[in-house]
Motif scaffolding. Structure first.
Motif, PDB file in Angstrom:
ATOM      1  N   ILE A   1       0.869  -1.177   0.000  1.00 25.40           N
ATOM      2  CA  ILE A   1       0.000   0.000   0.000  1.00 25.40           C
ATOM      3  C   ILE A   1       0.906   1.228   0.000  1.00 25.40           C
ATOM      4  CG2 ILE A   1      -1.811   1.269   1.226  1.00 25.40           C
ATOM      5  CD1 ILE A   1      -2.576  -1.385   2.542  1.00 25.40           C
ATOM      6  N   THR A   2       0.736   2.114  -0.979  1.00 26.68           N
ATOM      7  CA  THR A   2       1.577   3.312  -1.103  1.00 26.68           C
ATOM      8  C   THR A   2       0.705   4.556  -0.982  1.00 26.68           C
ATOM      9  OG1 THR A   2       3.061   2.104  -2.584  1.00 26.68           O
ATOM     10  CG2 THR A   2       3.241   4.507  -2.544  1.00 26.68           C
ATOM     11  N   ASP A   3       1.103   5.460  -0.086  1.00 27.37           N
ATOM     12  CA  ASP A   3       0.323   6.692   0.038  1.00 27.37           C
ATOM     13  C   ASP A   3       0.870   7.750  -0.920  1.00 27.37           C
ATOM     14  OD1 ASP A   3       2.602   7.755   1.141  1.00 27.37           O
ATOM     15  OD2 ASP A   3       1.852   7.782   3.197  1.00 27.37           O
ATOM     16  N   VAL A   4       0.284   8.977  -0.888  1.00 27.49           N
ATOM     17  CA  VAL A   4       0.664  10.015  -1.847  1.00 27.49           C
ATOM     18  C   VAL A   4       2.078  10.528  -1.605  1.00 27.49           C
ATOM     19  CG1 VAL A   4      -1.684  10.781  -2.292  1.00 27.49           C
ATOM     20  CG2 VAL A   4      -0.420  11.752  -0.366  1.00 27.49           C
ATOM     21  N   GLY A   5       2.634  10.299  -0.421  1.00 27.30           N
ATOM     22  CA  GLY A   5       3.994  10.720  -0.131  1.00 27.30           C
ATOM     23  C   GLY A   5       5.034   9.681  -0.466  1.00 27.30           C
ATOM     24  N   GLY A   6       4.593   8.520  -1.025  1.00 25.80           N
ATOM     25  CA  GLY A   6       5.511   7.476  -1.421  1.00 25.80           C
ATOM     26  C   GLY A   6       5.854   6.491  -0.330  1.00 25.80           C
ATOM     27  N   CYS A   7       5.218   6.628   0.851  1.00 20.94           N
ATOM     28  CA  CYS A   7       5.448   5.642   1.911  1.00 20.94           C
ATOM     29  C   CYS A   7       4.731   4.340   1.557  1.00 20.94           C
ATOM     30  CB  CYS A   7       4.958   6.179   3.243  1.00 20.94           C
ATOM     31  SG  CYS A   7       5.859   7.640   3.805  1.00 20.94           S
ATOM     32  N   VAL A   8       5.440   3.221   1.850  1.00 17.32           N
ATOM     33  CA  VAL A   8       4.906   1.904   1.476  1.00 17.32           C
ATOM     34  C   VAL A   8       4.775   1.038   2.718  1.00 17.32           C
ATOM     35  CG1 VAL A   8       5.291  -0.183   0.115  1.00 17.32           C
ATOM     36  CG2 VAL A   8       5.970   2.049  -0.789  1.00 17.32           C
TER      37      VAL A   8
ATOM     38  N   ASN B   1       3.175  -3.033   3.956  1.00 18.73           N
ATOM     39  CA  ASN B   1       2.617  -4.318   3.509  1.00 18.73           C
ATOM     40  C   ASN B   1       1.643  -4.873   4.556  1.00 18.73           C
ATOM     41  OD1 ASN B   1       4.223  -4.439   1.131  1.00 18.73           O
ATOM     42  ND2 ASN B   1       5.961  -5.096   2.384  1.00 18.73           N
ATOM     43  N   ALA B   2       0.609  -5.535   4.098  1.00 17.49           N
ATOM     44  CA  ALA B   2      -0.364  -6.208   4.972  1.00 17.49           C
ATOM     45  C   ALA B   2      -0.611  -7.610   4.446  1.00 17.49           C
ATOM     46  CB  ALA B   2      -1.666  -5.413   5.033  1.00 17.49           C
ATOM     47  N   GLY B   3      -0.897  -8.482   5.361  1.00 18.35           N
ATOM     48  CA  GLY B   3      -1.163  -9.857   4.932  1.00 18.35           C
ATOM     49  C   GLY B   3      -0.204 -10.815   5.581  1.00 18.35           C
ATOM     50  N   PRO B   4      -0.137 -12.082   5.186  1.00 15.08           N
ATOM     51  CA  PRO B   4      -0.970 -12.627   4.077  1.00 15.08           C
ATOM     52  C   PRO B   4      -2.442 -12.789   4.465  1.00 15.08           C
ATOM     53  CG  PRO B   4       0.198 -14.379   5.181  1.00 15.08           C
ATOM     54  CD  PRO B   4       0.689 -13.107   5.816  1.00 15.08           C
ATOM     55  N   PHE B   5      -3.294 -12.865   3.455  1.00 15.54           N
ATOM     56  CA  PHE B   5      -4.724 -13.070   3.651  1.00 15.54           C
ATOM     57  C   PHE B   5      -5.110 -14.462   3.165  1.00 15.54           C
ATOM     58  CE2 PHE B   5      -4.062  -8.531   2.870  1.00 15.54           C
ATOM     59  CZ  PHE B   5      -4.636  -7.971   4.008  1.00 15.54           C
ATOM     60  N   VAL B   6      -5.974 -15.150   3.936  1.00 11.33           N
ATOM     61  CA  VAL B   6      -6.491 -16.466   3.545  1.00 11.33           C
ATOM     62  C   VAL B   6      -7.966 -16.304   3.191  1.00 11.33           C
ATOM     63  CG1 VAL B   6      -6.933 -18.839   4.265  1.00 11.33           C
ATOM     64  CG2 VAL B   6      -4.849 -17.665   5.039  1.00 11.33           C
ATOM     65  N   VAL B   7      -8.298 -16.658   1.988  1.00  9.17           N
ATOM     66  CA  VAL B   7      -9.680 -16.547   1.528  1.00  9.17           C
ATOM     67  C   VAL B   7     -10.256 -17.948   1.390  1.00  9.17           C
ATOM     68  CG1 VAL B   7     -11.205 -15.729  -0.305  1.00  9.17           C
ATOM     69  CG2 VAL B   7      -9.141 -14.431   0.302  1.00  9.17           C
TER      70      VAL B   7
END
Length: 212
Positions: free
Chosen positions: A1-8, A10-16
């Motif tokens: 996930i990157t915001d408008v200031g370029g910060c990144v 990560n989230a997850g992993p996700f199990v579906v």
């Protein structure tokens, strides 16, 4: 996930989990399509089952909720029937822990316990009272025998009549030979659907007059 200031970040992993655990083995009293005849004045229990079942909802034929457990006890006081023919319909909604559900229908009929054995029959081929047979309702099993004056067995059956149109019974013959007019002895052994013993006016034997 990157915001408008370029910060990144990560989230997850996700199990579906794309599968829902459905109820595929729902039954009432061991059957998927259950119908039952109940002796008038007796109790009867309906039992619903299903894998991972979490809740149960029983409804009568008027759509009223009458039970919320696996078992539903039907009694003479609470059973709901169509009074014209003593037949009722119950449904049970079985829901599992994934909120999947199935609905089963149960047909219930309440019958009298009745047995009748004629005292006279006329096997003369006029299609009126030509057969000696057992009539009744609420019969679970029956063995019916006819004996001649010497005590010899001349007829035996395990069938019984529920309508006037049945065509099986004793026709007054033995080994293909017409028997003489007169009195013969019958004996009956059997059970009603409530497992009580069958008796005709308190007896399990009696006489019938063969008269052509």
């Amino acid at each position: 996930i990157t915001d408008v200031g370029g910060c990144v970040t990560n989230a997850g992993p996700f199990v579906v989990d794309e599968t829902l655990t459905q109820i595929t083995d729902a039954k009432v009293n061991g059957e998927t399509n259950f119908s039952v005849s109940i002796a008038k004045g007796t109790n009867y229990t309906l039992n619903a089952t299903g894998t991972n079942a979490a809740t149960y909802e029983w409804r009568d034929m008027n759509n009223n909720i009458v039970g919320t457990t696996a078992n539903l006890l039907l009694t003479p006081a609470n059973i709901v029937l169509d009074m014209n023919n003593n037949i009722g319909t119950y449904t049970v909604k079985i829901t599992n822990n994934r909120n999947c559900f199935v609905i089963l229908t149960v047909n219930v009929k309440v019958v009298d316990l009745q047995i009748f054995v004629p005292t006279v029959f006329t096997p003369n081929g006029d299609n009126k009272n030509d057969l000696m047979r057992v009539y009744g309702t609420g019969i679970k099993s029956v063995t019916f025998k006819i004996f001649n004056r010497l005590g010899e067995l001349v007829f035996e059956t395990q069938e019984f009549d529920v309508t006037e149109n049945q065509t099986k019974g004793w026709d007054g013959t033995f080994k293909g030979t017409l028997l003489q007019d007169g009195n013969y002895t019958w004996a009956i052994v059997g059970k009603f659907i409530d497992d009580s013993d069958i008796k005709v006016e308190g007896r399990t034997t009696g006489n019938v007059l063969l008269m052509r």
